[in-house]
Design a protein around this motif. Structure first.
Motif, mmCIF file in Angstrom:
data_model
loop_
_atom_site.group_PDB
_atom_site.id
_atom_site.type_symbol
_atom_site.label_atom_id
_atom_site.label_comp_id
_atom_site.label_asym_id
_atom_site.label_seq_id
_atom_site.Cartn_x
_atom_site.Cartn_y
_atom_site.Cartn_z
ATOM 1 N N LEU A 1 4.127 0.601 72.008
ATOM 2 C CA LEU A 1 3.150 1.295 71.252
ATOM 3 C C LEU A 1 2.920 1.691 69.961
ATOM 4 N N LYS A 2 4.494 1.884 69.604
ATOM 5 C CA LYS A 2 4.580 2.219 68.251
ATOM 6 C C LYS A 2 4.876 0.818 67.239
ATOM 7 N N ILE A 3 5.066 -0.244 67.674
ATOM 8 C CA ILE A 3 5.113 -1.531 67.210
ATOM 9 C C ILE A 3 3.714 -1.967 66.880
ATOM 10 N N SER A 4 2.832 -1.493 68.099
ATOM 11 C CA SER A 4 1.552 -2.105 67.918
ATOM 12 C C SER A 4 0.797 -1.260 66.605
ATOM 13 N N MET A 5 1.137 0.123 66.549
ATOM 14 C CA MET A 5 0.756 0.783 65.553
ATOM 15 C C MET A 5 0.895 0.499 64.099
ATOM 16 N N GLU A 6 2.377 -0.149 64.082
ATOM 17 C CA GLU A 6 2.780 -0.638 62.801
ATOM 18 C C GLU A 6 2.162 -1.716 62.452
ATOM 19 N N GLU B 1 16.755 -12.824 78.489
ATOM 20 C CA GLU B 1 18.361 -12.748 77.876
ATOM 21 C C GLU B 1 19.039 -14.201 78.421
ATOM 22 N N ASN B 2 18.745 -14.865 79.608
ATOM 23 C CA ASN B 2 19.700 -16.078 80.132
ATOM 24 C C ASN B 2 19.017 -17.156 79.287
ATOM 25 N N MET B 3 18.024 -16.992 78.520
ATOM 26 C CA MET B 3 17.368 -18.063 77.689
ATOM 27 C C MET B 3 17.629 -18.048 76.356
ATOM 28 N N GLY B 4 17.827 -16.806 75.858
ATOM 29 C CA GLY B 4 17.857 -16.162 74.576
ATOM 30 C C GLY B 4 16.542 -16.011 73.884
ATOM 31 N N LEU B 5 16.482 -14.741 73.505
ATOM 32 C CA LEU B 5 15.092 -14.339 72.765
ATOM 33 C C LEU B 5 14.750 -15.216 71.461
ATOM 34 N N GLU B 6 15.759 -15.432 70.832
ATOM 35 C CA GLU B 6 15.595 -16.308 69.529
ATOM 36 C C GLU B 6 15.393 -17.986 69.939
ATOM 37 N N ASN B 7 15.748 -18.252 70.895
ATOM 38 C CA ASN B 7 15.733 -19.850 71.326
ATOM 39 C C ASN B 7 14.239 -19.780 71.810
ATOM 40 N N LEU B 8 13.808 -18.960 72.635
ATOM 41 C CA LEU B 8 12.436 -18.784 73.136
ATOM 42 C C LEU B 8 11.435 -18.850 72.046
ATOM 43 N N GLY B 9 11.679 -17.943 70.989
ATOM 44 C CA GLY B 9 10.773 -17.532 70.013
ATOM 45 C C GLY B 9 10.653 -18.958 68.998
ATOM 46 N N LYS B 10 11.856 -19.494 68.802
ATOM 47 C CA LYS B 10 11.917 -20.505 67.816
ATOM 48 C C LYS B 10 11.148 -21.839 68.442
ATOM 49 N N ASN C 1 21.677 3.389 77.544
ATOM 50 C CA ASN C 1 21.235 3.866 75.771
ATOM 51 C C ASN C 1 19.823 3.255 75.737
ATOM 52 N N LEU C 2 18.924 4.252 75.379
ATOM 53 C CA LEU C 2 17.653 4.170 75.422
ATOM 54 C C LEU C 2 17.320 3.226 74.134
ATOM 55 N N ASP C 3 18.146 3.534 72.937
ATOM 56 C CA ASP C 3 18.119 2.600 71.916
ATOM 57 C C ASP C 3 18.208 1.358 72.179
ATOM 58 N N ASP C 4 19.071 0.897 72.921
ATOM 59 C CA ASP C 4 19.078 -0.552 73.309
ATOM 60 C C ASP C 4 17.542 -1.133 73.768
ATOM 61 N N ILE C 5 17.085 -0.224 74.432
ATOM 62 C CA ILE C 5 15.783 -0.739 75.093
ATOM 63 C C ILE C 5 14.986 -1.028 73.910
ATOM 64 N N ARG C 6 14.787 0.128 72.948
ATOM 65 C CA ARG C 6 13.895 0.157 71.697
ATOM 66 C C ARG C 6 14.150 -1.049 70.848
ATOM 67 N N ALA C 7 15.494 -1.200 70.729
ATOM 68 C CA ALA C 7 15.813 -2.562 69.812
ATOM 69 C C ALA C 7 15.253 -3.969 70.459
ATOM 70 N N TYR C 8 15.355 -3.967 71.780
ATOM 71 C CA TYR C 8 15.074 -5.196 72.269
ATOM 72 C C TYR C 8 13.415 -5.453 72.226
ATOM 73 N N CYS C 9 12.849 -4.129 72.590
ATOM 74 C CA CYS C 9 11.203 -4.176 72.288
ATOM 75 C C CYS C 9 10.858 -5.071 70.631
ATOM 76 N N ARG C 10 11.640 -4.523 69.864
ATOM 77 C CA ARG C 10 11.423 -4.858 68.633
ATOM 78 C C ARG C 10 11.948 -6.398 68.361
ATOM 79 N N GLU C 11 12.983 -6.846 68.816
ATOM 80 C CA GLU C 11 13.390 -8.093 68.911
ATOM 81 C C GLU C 11 12.054 -9.102 69.531
ATOM 82 N N MET C 12 11.789 -8.677 70.758
ATOM 83 C CA MET C 12 10.760 -9.440 71.468
ATOM 84 C C MET C 12 9.564 -9.694 70.617
ATOM 85 N N ALA C 13 9.013 -8.412 69.935
ATOM 86 C CA ALA C 13 7.882 -8.573 69.176
ATOM 87 C C ALA C 13 8.176 -9.482 67.823
ATOM 88 N N LYS C 14 9.360 -9.626 67.502
ATOM 89 C CA LYS C 14 9.696 -10.408 66.189
ATOM 90 C C LYS C 14 9.774 -11.671 66.560
#
Length: 321
Positions: free
Chosen positions: A312-317, A233-242, A264-277
């Motif tokens: 693991l859900k992301i992997s299945m998808e 987060e200190n470097m930015g996921l989008e910045n790292l990915g790009k 909020n567990l949904d924050d963690i789940r959303a972050y997982c998906r952003e990392m994969a993205k």
């Protein structure tokens, strides 16, 4: 594919069959860390290590902190007792490691090229040496490089797949030292190590936390296969990915300082998906894992479970498995 083949497929960007991962039970792992016992890079909670550095632990986490630096008053190469990585006792426990884990990707732990220096010299003294005694730093780096090359040879004989090293190069919002001095002093040694590993058909995985974007291009240039970063987060996921997705693998958990602490567990789940993205390409490039000292950083079990389950859900998808 076996776990070993699947991790290699991600590292090589040749296409995975599932999202390779390193999680605690019951979530499973594709990767097994192995190490010399004892290791010259051991970091005890308390007491002296093999180099004579004295460690203390305040009881919050597994890690200790160096309080006694054997070369604080100056380098003494003539009397330095350099640990022998080839001692047979270090390797006795690994003789049958491949037969114990025939299908896993084995990652052998090496000796840090930066942290080991300041563990025995002191941080301030190490930083001063960059400008006042660069030749002494390079002499020490020659020693550490040779130790890693010998360790890599032993690991290769044991059919271990790669080398893992821990060197934190970042503060929260900048590199610890100037990129120019890093390139002048440390980069050539990493380059020689990475090249030697690749000649042995081994991979290099480097742990480095903090703000390290200023030297990630350099690491990619000299052949780093995967960066293990507990912070993003200190470097930015989008910045790292790009900037870096598809050029090296990201071996990482959800940011351990921020999102993994969320109520909020949904924050963690959303972050997982952003990392994969941001990190995952069609051919691989992302290997999620967990932080192995959860108590030390305040991670709750339900947060860990939410992270592992979501990846693991992301992997299945993505892959259907």
């Amino acid at each position: 594919m076996t776990s070993r083949e699947n991790v290699k497929a991600s590292l090589d960007f040749t296409g995975c069959e599932w999202l390779p991962h390193d999680f605690p039970e019951p979530w499973g792992t594709d990767i097994i860390f192995v190490r010399m016992q004892p290791s010259p890079d051991d970091r005890p909670a308390n007491g002296l290590d093999e180099w004579g550095a004295g460690w203390e632990n305040i009881g919050v986490c597994k890690l200790g902190e160096v309080k006694q630096f054997p070369y604080k008053d100056g380098w003494d190469f003539e009397h330095m007792a350099v640990p022998d990585v080839t001692l047979s006792k270090r390797w006795e426990g690994l003789k049958d490691i491949r037969s114990r884990y025939p299908d896993k990707f084995l990652l052998g732990e090496g000796i840090s090229l930066y942290e080991r220096i300041h563990f025995i010299r002191g941080l301030e003294e190490t930083w001063c040496d960059i400008y006042e005694e660069p030749d002494s730093l390079k002499r020490m780096l020659d020693i550490l490089l040779e130790m890693n090359l010998k360790a890599a040879e032993k690991y290769r004989e044991l059919d271990v797949d790669g080398l893992f090293m821990t060197d934190d190069w970042g503060l929260q919002n900048s590199l610890i030292i100037s990129p120019e001095k890093w390139r002048e002093i440390w980069k050539p040694y990493y380059a020689r190590l990475f090249a030697a590993l690749h000649d042995k058909r081994m991979y290099m995985v480097l742990h480095s936390c903090g703000y390290i974007v200023d030297i990630l291009d350099d690491f990619i240039e000299i052949g780093l296969d995967a960066v293990h970063m507990d912070q993003q987060e200190n470097m930015g996921l989008e910045n790292l990915g790009k900037r870096f997705a598809g050029k090296l693998n990201f071996f990482a958990p959800v940011d351990i300082q921020h999102t993994m602490l969320s109520e909020n567990l949904d924050d963690i789940r959303a972050y997982c998906r952003e990392m994969a993205k941001q990190f995952l390409t069609e051919k691989g490039g992302f290997i999620p894992r967990w932080y192995t000292d959860p108590e030390g950083v305040g991670h709750k079990q339900e947060n860990i479970d939410a992270m592992c389950e979501e990846f693991l859900k992301i992997s299945m998808e993505v892959y259907g498995k």
